[in-house]
Design a protein around this motif. Structure first.
Motif, PDB file in Angstrom:
ATOM      1  N   THR A 122      -8.819   9.940   4.539  1.00 26.80           N
ATOM      2  CA  THR A 122      -9.777   9.265   4.648  1.00 26.80           C
ATOM      3  C   THR A 122      -9.744   8.608   3.415  1.00 26.80           C
ATOM      4  OG1 THR A 122     -10.757  10.976   4.041  1.00 26.80           O
ATOM      5  CG2 THR A 122     -10.687  10.568   6.350  1.00 26.80           C
ATOM      6  N   ARG A 123      -8.997   8.465   2.565  1.00 28.85           N
ATOM      7  CA  ARG A 123      -9.529   7.534   1.389  1.00 28.85           C
ATOM      8  C   ARG A 123      -8.563   6.274   1.253  1.00 28.85           C
ATOM      9  NH1 ARG A 123      -8.576  12.877  -2.469  1.00 28.85           N
ATOM     10  NH2 ARG A 123     -10.580  13.124  -2.501  1.00 28.85           N
ATOM     11  N   GLN A 124      -7.279   6.728   2.832  1.00 27.06           N
ATOM     12  CA  GLN A 124      -6.865   5.502   2.709  1.00 27.06           C
ATOM     13  C   GLN A 124      -7.730   4.466   3.627  1.00 27.06           C
ATOM     14  OE1 GLN A 124      -3.153   6.912   3.294  1.00 27.06           O
ATOM     15  NE2 GLN A 124      -1.683   6.695   1.368  1.00 27.06           N
ATOM     16  N   TYR A 125      -7.878   5.161   4.343  1.00 29.50           N
ATOM     17  CA  TYR A 125      -8.635   4.574   5.699  1.00 29.50           C
ATOM     18  C   TYR A 125     -10.347   4.000   5.041  1.00 29.50           C
ATOM     19  CZ  TYR A 125     -11.535   4.506  10.587  1.00 29.50           C
ATOM     20  OH  TYR A 125     -12.154   4.421  11.594  1.00 29.50           O
ATOM     21  N   ARG A 126     -10.654   4.888   4.157  1.00 27.75           N
ATOM     22  CA  ARG A 126     -11.186   3.776   4.003  1.00 27.75           C
ATOM     23  C   ARG A 126     -11.128   3.146   2.322  1.00 27.75           C
ATOM     24  NH1 ARG A 126     -15.963   3.812   6.987  1.00 27.75           N
ATOM     25  NH2 ARG A 126     -15.770   6.311   8.781  1.00 27.75           N
ATOM     26  N   ASN A 127      -9.807   2.668   2.050  1.00 29.64           N
ATOM     27  CA  ASN A 127      -9.274   1.970   0.937  1.00 29.64           C
ATOM     28  C   ASN A 127      -9.992   2.147  -0.205  1.00 29.64           C
ATOM     29  OD1 ASN A 127      -7.919  -0.201  -0.290  1.00 29.64           O
ATOM     30  ND2 ASN A 127      -9.814  -1.793   0.114  1.00 29.64           N
ATOM     31  N   PHE A 128     -10.429   4.092  -0.286  1.00 25.12           N
ATOM     32  CA  PHE A 128     -11.070   4.441  -1.663  1.00 25.12           C
ATOM     33  C   PHE A 128     -12.367   3.682  -1.941  1.00 25.12           C
ATOM     34  CE2 PHE A 128      -6.595   4.826  -1.827  1.00 25.12           C
ATOM     35  CZ  PHE A 128      -6.364   5.630  -2.463  1.00 25.12           C
ATOM     36  N   GLY A 129     -13.408   3.107  -0.889  1.00 23.76           N
ATOM     37  CA  GLY A 129     -14.857   2.588  -1.096  1.00 23.76           C
ATOM     38  C   GLY A 129     -14.387   1.119  -1.313  1.00 23.76           C
ATOM     39  N   MET A 130     -13.351   0.571  -1.593  1.00 27.07           N
ATOM     40  CA  MET A 130     -13.608  -0.047  -2.383  1.00 27.07           C
ATOM     41  C   MET A 130     -13.703  -1.617  -1.439  1.00 27.07           C
ATOM     42  SD  MET A 130     -10.495   0.011  -5.041  1.00 27.07           S
ATOM     43  CE  MET A 130      -9.186   0.353  -4.759  1.00 27.07           C
ATOM     44  N   ALA A 131     -14.229  -2.167  -0.919  1.00 27.41           N
ATOM     45  CA  ALA A 131     -14.731  -3.390   0.057  1.00 27.41           C
ATOM     46  C   ALA A 131     -13.891  -4.642  -0.212  1.00 27.41           C
ATOM     47  CB  ALA A 131     -16.027  -3.553   0.518  1.00 27.41           C
TER      48      ALA A 131
END
Length: 317
Positions: A122-131
């Motif tokens: 999920t961190r990869q999916y969310r790009n670690f919260g970096m938009a």
């Protein structure tokens, strides 16, 4: 339960307490007094540790893996009324930036915020919260929609920074963030901003221009992370604690410098130790802020917001 380095004395006492209760269950020995003493020691240790946190320790708490993220707050505040909206209508839907409509009581809000992941996938999916730029453009699209229908905006800041990749720069990362800052200053609807975790650089400021800006107690908000600051100044990450102190990034520091409006108190031990308590504190602050802003006309709202940010810092023309 995961423990940070400075929380190890608490872990040791909790282990002792659990063992004491276990002995009491397995034998006929009365351990009530012993358990009571350990509980008192545990309570004192918690108070001593969490009331005297260093800036770096607060940075660590803001990154705690069990800390609630944007979607956790939205779901707790809105329940089943939240409807997520997708896409910037230009490139794609950025999974690191989420937004949508939801209700607190009978009042509708447009919720926007950075979302992190809970595990590797999920961190990869969310790009670690970096938009990426499309994330900020999606946020702006949703803010304009909220303005059109007279819906107040709530933004949750929790990012280590905007995505610094080459493709992000090619698609106009700097312009997207600058455009958001410019447009948010004159948005004709109330904006309530809350730092719920990490508030790093323009990545946070891209959705951080609000009529009311709040920070949760164990969060940070500054132009650069302590590690990056340390690596630039000392060519090493070893001085991250010194950098955290020098950056004045804690909620207390930001309040003293009049860069935020108030601090939202967290349950003892951090938001992850009592999620419901953290959700309730955020909900009360949002409701209170909206009551203060809802009766202002558009001209007053924009004028006060601009004046608020113009008064920050020192400058000379």
């Amino acid at each position: 339960m995961e423990y940070l380095d400075f929380e190890m004395p608490i872990k040791e006492l909790e282990d002792q307490l659990a063992k004491c209760y276990e002995i009491g269950k397995e034998s006929e020995v009365d351990v009530t007094e012993t358990c009571s003493k350990i509980e008192k020691k545990l309570e004192k240790a918690r108070k001593d540790i969490y009331k005297n946190l260093t800036p770096w320790q607060r940075v660590q708490l803001s990154r705690h893996p069990n800390r609630p993220y944007t979607l956790d707050y939205i779901k707790a505040l809105c329940g089943d009324t939240f409807m997520e909206l997708h896409g910037d209508r230009t490139v794609k839907d950025d999974k690191a930036m989420i937004g949508g409509l939801g209700k607190i009581g009978d009042q509708s809000f447009m919720f926007i915020g950075q979302q992190k992941g809970y595990n590797t996938k999920t961190r990869q999916y969310r790009n670690f919260g970096m938009a990426n730029p499309e994330g900020y453009r999606k946020a702006l699209r949703l803010m304009r929609m909220a303005e059109k229908f007279g819906i107040p905006v709530v933004t949750f800041l929790d990012t280590p920074g905007a995505y610094p990749g080459l493709e992000a720069e090619e698609r106009g990362q700097g312009e997207a963030i600058a455009r958001n800052i410019f447009e948010m200053t004159r948005l004709k609807t109330p904006i309530i901003t809350i730092v719920i975790g990490e508030g790093a650089s323009g990545g946070a400021l891209g959705i951080g221009v609000g009529d009311r800006v709040y920070m949760m107690e164990n969060t940070w908000y500054t132009v650069i992370s302590p590690e990056s600051c340390s690596s630039i100044l000392w060519r090493s990450w070893e001085y991250k604690e010194v950098a955290a102190e020098a950056l004045k990034l804690t909620a207390d520091d930001m309040k003293k410098q009049k860069l935020i409006d108030a601090i939202i108190k967290e349950p003892l031990g951090g938001a992850h130790s009592d999620r419901e308590g953290a959700f309730d504190a955020v909900k009360k602050q949002i409701v209170k802020a909206y009551k203060e802003l809802k009766d202002l006309d558009h001209a007053s709202l924009v004028s006060q917001r601009m004046e608020k940010f113009e008064n920050m810092g020192v400058y000379k023309e």
